[in-house]
Design a protein around this motif. Structure first.
Motif, PDB file in Angstrom:
ATOM      1  N   LEU A  74       2.804  -4.119  -3.907  1.00  0.00           N
ATOM      2  CA  LEU A  74       2.449  -2.977  -3.902  1.00  0.00           C
ATOM      3  C   LEU A  74       1.007  -2.962  -3.359  1.00  0.00           C
ATOM      4  O   LEU A  74       0.708  -2.030  -3.113  1.00  0.00           O
ATOM      5  CB  LEU A  74       2.234  -2.768  -5.520  1.00  0.00           C
ATOM      6  N   LEU A  75       0.378  -3.916  -3.764  1.00  0.00           N
ATOM      7  CA  LEU A  75      -0.943  -4.116  -3.084  1.00  0.00           C
ATOM      8  C   LEU A  75      -0.547  -3.957  -1.374  1.00  0.00           C
ATOM      9  O   LEU A  75      -2.094  -3.212  -0.752  1.00  0.00           O
ATOM     10  CB  LEU A  75      -1.984  -5.429  -3.525  1.00  0.00           C
ATOM     11  N   ALA A  76      -0.030  -5.172  -0.773  1.00  0.00           N
ATOM     12  CA  ALA A  76      -0.374  -6.068   0.351  1.00  0.00           C
ATOM     13  C   ALA A  76       0.794  -5.660   1.508  1.00  0.00           C
ATOM     14  O   ALA A  76       0.734  -5.357   2.207  1.00  0.00           O
ATOM     15  CB  ALA A  76      -0.655  -7.514   0.303  1.00  0.00           C
ATOM     16  N   PHE A  77       1.883  -5.593   0.662  1.00  0.00           N
ATOM     17  CA  PHE A  77       3.297  -5.697   1.747  1.00  0.00           C
ATOM     18  C   PHE A  77       4.212  -3.558   1.867  1.00  0.00           C
ATOM     19  O   PHE A  77       5.243  -4.279   2.713  1.00  0.00           O
ATOM     20  CB  PHE A  77       4.327  -6.272   1.123  1.00  0.00           C
ATOM     21  N   ALA A  78       3.795  -2.856   0.759  1.00  0.00           N
ATOM     22  CA  ALA A  78       3.442  -1.444   1.112  1.00  0.00           C
ATOM     23  C   ALA A  78       3.406  -0.477   1.487  1.00  0.00           C
ATOM     24  O   ALA A  78       1.679  -0.266   1.856  1.00  0.00           O
ATOM     25  CB  ALA A  78       4.092  -1.539  -0.675  1.00  0.00           C
ATOM     26  N   THR A  79       3.812   0.881   2.824  1.00  0.00           N
ATOM     27  CA  THR A  79       2.764   1.633   2.685  1.00  0.00           C
ATOM     28  C   THR A  79       2.409   2.843   1.833  1.00  0.00           C
ATOM     29  O   THR A  79       3.407   3.216   1.232  1.00  0.00           O
ATOM     30  CB  THR A  79       3.458   1.951   3.956  1.00  0.00           C
TER      31      THR A  79
END
Length: 135
Positions: A33-38
């Motif tokens: 959720l923090l680094a890999f989602a738009t």
């Protein structure tokens, strides 16, 4: 006993594997959720959904460590009562080592998780503020 065999004996514990599982699940969800989602509306909704659940999971880590402590101490006292005394080598490599290891593991795993949780909560808050200001 070598250091490796002592470490492997410490890993032969259900509570240790539960700690590892909860920590890695929480870290994986937080990092995704923090680094890999738009960042968009659906992302914010997913984050709001997961933030309270992840906080609860992270709060369980020190408690699982405490459960491991109690379990390790109980096995130590059980060993002492069955064998009518103290065999220091068995105690160190057995219950007391497990007790201290699970406590340490629970505390070590919760700190990075809480930092990631705070970073995600701040990212969601900043996104919501920026989105509100843009309209």
């Amino acid at each position: 006993m070598t250091d490796i065999s002592i470490f492997l004996k410490l890993l032969n514990n259900t509570i240790v594997w539960t700690l590892i599982g909860v920590a890695f699940f929480s870290y994986g969800k937080l990092l995704s959720l923090l680094a890999f989602a738009t960042c968009n509306t659906q992302w914010a909704a997913r984050c709001n959904y997961w933030l309270s659940a992840l906080k609860t999971l992270l709060a369980s880590l020190p408690l699982l460590g405490l459960l491991g402590t109690i379990s390790g101490l109980l096995s130590t006292f059980n060993f002492m009562s069955v064998n009518n005394g103290l065999d220091m080598q068995e105690m160190i490599s057995g219950g007391i080592a497990t007790a201290m290891f699970t406590t340490q593991l629970g505390l070590v795993f919760v700190v990075p998780g809480l930092l990631l949780h705070t970073a995600l909560r701040n990212k969601v808050s900043n996104w919501q503020v920026n989105t509100a200001c843009a309209h």
